[in-house]
Structure formats: C-alpha cells, structure tokens
Design a protein around this motif. Sequence first.
Motif, PDB file in Angstrom:
ATOM      1  N   ASP A   9      24.627 -88.884 -56.032  1.00 12.92           N
ATOM      2  CA  ASP A   9      25.659 -89.400 -55.118  1.00 12.92           C
ATOM      3  C   ASP A   9      27.057 -89.167 -55.690  1.00 12.92           C
ATOM      4  O   ASP A   9      27.972 -88.753 -54.978  1.00 12.92           O
ATOM      5  N   GLU A  12      27.940 -85.503 -55.491  1.00 14.53           N
ATOM      6  CA  GLU A  12      28.333 -85.097 -54.141  1.00 14.53           C
ATOM      7  C   GLU A  12      29.755 -85.525 -53.825  1.00 14.53           C
ATOM      8  O   GLU A  12      30.515 -84.773 -53.219  1.00 14.53           O
ATOM      9  N   ARG A  29      28.732 -85.068 -44.365  1.00  9.37           N
ATOM     10  CA  ARG A  29      28.030 -85.269 -45.636  1.00  9.37           C
ATOM     11  C   ARG A  29      26.625 -85.743 -45.328  1.00  9.37           C
ATOM     12  O   ARG A  29      26.419 -86.558 -44.432  1.00  9.37           O
ATOM     13  N   ASN A  30      25.658 -85.225 -46.071  1.00  7.33           N
ATOM     14  CA  ASN A  30      24.256 -85.619 -45.914  1.00  7.33           C
ATOM     15  C   ASN A  30      23.777 -85.480 -44.473  1.00  7.33           C
ATOM     16  O   ASN A  30      23.320 -86.443 -43.866  1.00  7.33           O
ATOM     17  N   GLU A  37      17.710 -81.347 -44.943  1.00  2.69           N
ATOM     18  CA  GLU A  37      19.001 -81.999 -45.172  1.00  2.69           C
ATOM     19  C   GLU A  37      19.972 -81.012 -45.812  1.00  2.69           C
ATOM     20  O   GLU A  37      19.566 -80.149 -46.577  1.00  2.69           O
ATOM     21  N   ASP A  39      23.616 -81.174 -47.948  1.00  2.00           N
ATOM     22  CA  ASP A  39      24.484 -82.133 -48.641  1.00  2.00           C
ATOM     23  C   ASP A  39      25.874 -82.200 -48.023  1.00  2.00           C
ATOM     24  O   ASP A  39      26.363 -83.265 -47.690  1.00  2.00           O
ATOM     25  N   GLU A  52      24.838 -76.863 -50.796  1.00  2.00           N
ATOM     26  CA  GLU A  52      23.835 -77.633 -51.540  1.00  2.00           C
ATOM     27  C   GLU A  52      24.487 -78.009 -52.863  1.00  2.00           C
ATOM     28  O   GLU A  52      25.000 -77.152 -53.585  1.00  2.00           O
TER      29      GLU A  52
END
Length: 119
Positions: A9, A12, A29-30, A37, A39, A52
């Motif tokens: 987390d 990111e 995001r996400n 998924e 990122d 990613e």
Amino acid sequence: VMSNKTLGDQGEAYAAAYLRQNGYRILTRNYRTKVGEIDLIADDHDTLVFIEVKTRSSVRYGMPAEAVNYKKRQKIIQTAYWYLHAQHRENAICRFDVLEVYAVGDRWGVHQIKNAFEV
C-alpha cells in the motif's frame, strides 16, 4: 517489520506521488474486475498507462519486475480491455508499465519500466 500488505500500500502511494511529479494524471487506483486488478491507471500526455507496482524491501529474491510473469501480464491485459470498454476508450493509445519501488529503511526509490510488456 511491516506486513507485505502495508508495504504494498505504501509502495503504491509512493508510486502514485512519483508519477504525479513526473506529469502523469492518476485516473484510478486499484481498479478491480472479476478478471483481475490493475494497481494504477494514469494518463501520460494522452497515453493511457496501466501500471503494475511491485514494492520490495530488498532484492534478495530477484528484481521486483520479475514477479510480473506471463500469467500476471495476461490478467493485467484482460483487465485493461475491461477498463477501456467500460470507459468507451477502445481506441486509446495504451502502454503497460511496471514500477519497481524499493523501500530500504526510510529510503525509497523507484525504477519505472515503460512498455514493460506488449499486448
């Protein structure tokens, strides 16, 4: 010691800040779908970039990007198609990047691999 989830987390968040500083506009995001998924999805001067993020606290187990194997890339590509369709942006210029984020103590670093893989 941080959990991998916390490290991921933070990585990111760091990646998103790094991209913003480099003129990217973070769109999502996400981004999650039933196929996979992504990122970060960002806009880089009219190129849609699917990113990613791989965060590591050491390179003991290889380079972060090596974790983005064929199967993972296919999932990202499928998810990207899903996003493009949902946004009605099927004709957008796209690229797939991998951002390696290194967290060593309180020092952070980023290595961006542009066009890390092709569709």
